[in-house]
Scaffold this active site. Sequence first.
Site, PDB file in Angstrom:
ATOM      1  N   GLU A   1      10.714   3.245  -6.524  1.00  0.00           N
ATOM      2  CA  GLU A   1       9.901   2.047  -6.757  1.00  0.00           C
ATOM      3  C   GLU A   1       8.494   2.359  -7.241  1.00  0.00           C
ATOM      4  O   GLU A   1       7.845   1.510  -7.839  1.00  0.00           O
ATOM      5  CB  GLU A   1       9.805   1.224  -5.463  1.00  0.00           C
ATOM      6  CG  GLU A   1      11.103   0.556  -5.094  1.00  0.00           C
ATOM      7  CD  GLU A   1      10.990  -0.149  -3.755  1.00  0.00           C
ATOM      8  OE1 GLU A   1      10.723  -1.349  -3.760  1.00  0.00           O
ATOM      9  OE2 GLU A   1      11.173   0.508  -2.716  1.00  0.00           O
TER      10      GLU A   1
ATOM     11  N   TYR B   1       1.607  -2.679  -4.574  1.00  0.00           N
ATOM     12  CA  TYR B   1       3.019  -2.463  -4.279  1.00  0.00           C
ATOM     13  C   TYR B   1       3.197  -1.646  -3.000  1.00  0.00           C
ATOM     14  O   TYR B   1       2.474  -0.695  -2.747  1.00  0.00           O
ATOM     15  CB  TYR B   1       3.689  -1.735  -5.455  1.00  0.00           C
ATOM     16  CG  TYR B   1       5.179  -1.978  -5.521  1.00  0.00           C
ATOM     17  CD1 TYR B   1       5.702  -2.985  -6.323  1.00  0.00           C
ATOM     18  CD2 TYR B   1       6.066  -1.227  -4.752  1.00  0.00           C
ATOM     19  CE1 TYR B   1       7.074  -3.235  -6.372  1.00  0.00           C
ATOM     20  CE2 TYR B   1       7.430  -1.472  -4.788  1.00  0.00           C
ATOM     21  CZ  TYR B   1       7.923  -2.469  -5.599  1.00  0.00           C
ATOM     22  OH  TYR B   1       9.267  -2.711  -5.631  1.00  0.00           O
TER      23      TYR B   1
ATOM     24  N   LYS C   1       3.461 -14.721   2.238  1.00  0.00           N
ATOM     25  CA  LYS C   1       3.981 -13.746   1.287  1.00  0.00           C
ATOM     26  C   LYS C   1       4.989 -14.351   0.313  1.00  0.00           C
ATOM     27  O   LYS C   1       5.836 -15.158   0.683  1.00  0.00           O
ATOM     28  CB  LYS C   1       4.679 -12.612   2.030  1.00  0.00           C
ATOM     29  CG  LYS C   1       4.876 -11.391   1.157  1.00  0.00           C
ATOM     30  CD  LYS C   1       6.200 -10.741   1.260  1.00  0.00           C
ATOM     31  CE  LYS C   1       6.601 -10.120  -0.073  1.00  0.00           C
ATOM     32  NZ  LYS C   1       5.571  -9.358  -0.752  1.00  0.00           N
TER      33      LYS C   1
HETATM   34  P1  AMP Z   1       5.206  -8.106  -4.029  1.00  0.00           P
HETATM   35  O1  AMP Z   1       6.681  -7.933  -4.169  1.00  0.00           O
HETATM   36  O2  AMP Z   1       4.827  -9.549  -4.180  1.00  0.00           O
HETATM   37  O3  AMP Z   1       4.651  -7.476  -2.809  1.00  0.00           O
HETATM   38  O4  AMP Z   1       4.541  -7.400  -5.283  1.00  0.00           O
HETATM   39  C1  AMP Z   1       4.188  -6.060  -5.314  1.00  0.00           C
HETATM   40  C2  AMP Z   1       2.946  -5.868  -6.161  1.00  0.00           C
HETATM   41  O5  AMP Z   1       3.241  -6.172  -7.528  1.00  0.00           O
HETATM   42  C3  AMP Z   1       1.796  -6.789  -5.801  1.00  0.00           C
HETATM   43  O6  AMP Z   1       1.003  -6.257  -4.790  1.00  0.00           O
HETATM   44  C4  AMP Z   1       1.049  -6.885  -7.094  1.00  0.00           C
HETATM   45  O7  AMP Z   1       0.200  -5.770  -7.310  1.00  0.00           O
HETATM   46  C5  AMP Z   1       2.149  -6.858  -8.115  1.00  0.00           C
HETATM   47  N1  AMP Z   1       2.592  -8.205  -8.485  1.00  0.00           N
HETATM   48  C6  AMP Z   1       3.487  -8.982  -7.827  1.00  0.00           C
HETATM   49  N2  AMP Z   1       3.699 -10.134  -8.471  1.00  0.00           N
HETATM   50  C7  AMP Z   1       2.919 -10.103  -9.565  1.00  0.00           C
HETATM   51  C8  AMP Z   1       2.679 -10.999 -10.646  1.00  0.00           C
HETATM   52  N3  AMP Z   1       3.313 -12.162 -10.742  1.00  0.00           N
HETATM   53  N4  AMP Z   1       1.804 -10.628 -11.596  1.00  0.00           N
HETATM   54  C9  AMP Z   1       1.152  -9.451 -11.517  1.00  0.00           C
HETATM   55  N5  AMP Z   1       1.344  -8.570 -10.533  1.00  0.00           N
HETATM   56  C10 AMP Z   1       2.204  -8.879  -9.570  1.00  0.00           C
HETATM   57 MG    MG Z   2       3.733 -11.153  -3.911  1.00  0.00          MG
END
Ligand code: AMP
Ligand code: MG
Length: 512
Positions: A380, A345, A441
């Site tokens: 967050e 995150y 992304k």
């Molecule tokens: P993002 O908004 O895609 O950058 O998501 C932030 C973080 O949440 C990612 O780096 C993952 O560690 C986790 N994450 C995002 N989507 C998923 C998912 N579908 N399942 C598990 N972890 C997720």
């Molecule tokens: Mg993602």
Amino acid sequence: MGSSPIIGFSIHLGTVAPTDTGSIPPWVSTGHAIPVLVEPKTSGEPYWSGWALAGDSRATAVASHDGVTVLLAGELYHRAELGSVVGETADGLSDAELLLACWLRYGPSGLRLCNGRFAAVVAENDSVVVATDHAGTIPLYLRTRPDGVDVATEAKVLAEGAGDSFPAPGTEPAPGLTGVRRVQAGTAVTLVPGSTVAEAARTWRPPHHRLIVSPDEAVNRVADVLDKAVRTRLGGPHDPVTAVLSGGIDSSSVVALASGGGRPVRTISLGTDIGDEFAAARVVAEHLGTRHHEFRCSSEELVRQLPWAVAAAEIVDAEVLEYLLPLVVLYRMVPNEGTRIVTGYGADIPLGGMHRTTERLHSLDEVIAFDMGTFDGLNELSPVLGSMAGHWTTHPFWDRDVLDLLTALEPGLKRRDGRDKWVLREAMRELLPTATVTRPKLGIHEGSGTSSAWSQLLRRVGVAESDLASVKTAMAAVFHRRTVREQEPPGEVSFDDVLDEVMSEQNLAVTR
Ligand code: AMP
Ligand code: MG
């Protein structure tokens, strides 16, 4: 760093001897209760009473020496370096003891040395310093009263009977609550309990300058600083860890670095009926040999857990809640194996990852500067997202050193050769499959279908497209009122009742 640090606390620092430490309400994070009771050694010092929560009943929350008392939730990530400057080996010291040693040498400036995920209270003589880490990753709230000050890591603990807190510098009103104030990120506020004497000092600010370094050097530096941030978060090289994996470059990088050296890694992914990123996550899990689990939740079930996301993040911003909801749901589904959870995150904020099609470097840098200037208060990275389900979470991309470097790199290293987050992708090229390194992304709310899940449910009951945003905003405010201000357990707040309440307030008809 223990595998399970102090998760949070609620403390009264007052001028009157306490009668007890108070009881822990059932609707805060789960953990072992550790009573905190500190008597003043000399007159003028405050009495402390309250409790801390820990994953382990033997954890120590408070450290004391030479008239200085420290309470620390969370953890410090560069223990060896801190030990080297305070003239002690950090081995065997708790993080609270290490912060105390740092304070005894540097005074309040010691907080500027700390790279961690923490919220701290330090009392010396008649004054009390309440401090967040550089990015405020553990939200910290206070309420001033005539007989002292209440400080807690969850706003809901302070909501009841909150009167008028004076507007101490370095604090802001907590949303939806009168009399509760949030300590800003990277800030130390000095207070004298029972008075309106207060001052604030900044301990960190996001860098505004940009570094010119060669692409090769930038790539190497990013690889090194991120590797260290992951390692220092995970204990010994064989301590198992859980990682939330979407299969995007951010979470895949973290998993790659965590599993280097043979550490056992459990990876977990969430999908709904609307969408998932399972195939992309599986590629990474297979490449790195993690123990991988897929969790599926119906989009309707996911949206119905919004009260949990609001209770955990203690915010009213519907858009941010959509990002946080899938993680809250996943944390609630994952069996607790006693491992910490690491995530990818936050990488997008210093790297401008959300702005994946922005071609002009000036625009990219402006959104990075804007986002780095406005993250505070969104919560967050709040540990409560995980600790409501008994997990401890940590975020290597928001390590202070990682954040400093990523923010400061000139934008031509972030957008390069037609790719977003170029420097990170290059830094991970050797460790990850090419498909992962080049994968565009996808936001968590897109990948798991959260935004559309909430919208879909609202459309189904007859909310017009033009009313979606205002209904979401109003629902978030009601969830917040009930779970934070009125401290209702989130499991008892019905999504449908809140929807009905909002629809009738806005004179909209529900069609079920
Ligand atoms: P993002 O908004 O895609 O950058 O998501 C932030 C973080 O949440 C990612 O780096 C993952 O560690 C986790 N994450 C995002 N989507 C998923 C998912 N579908 N399942 C598990 N972890 C997720
Ligand atoms: Mg993602």
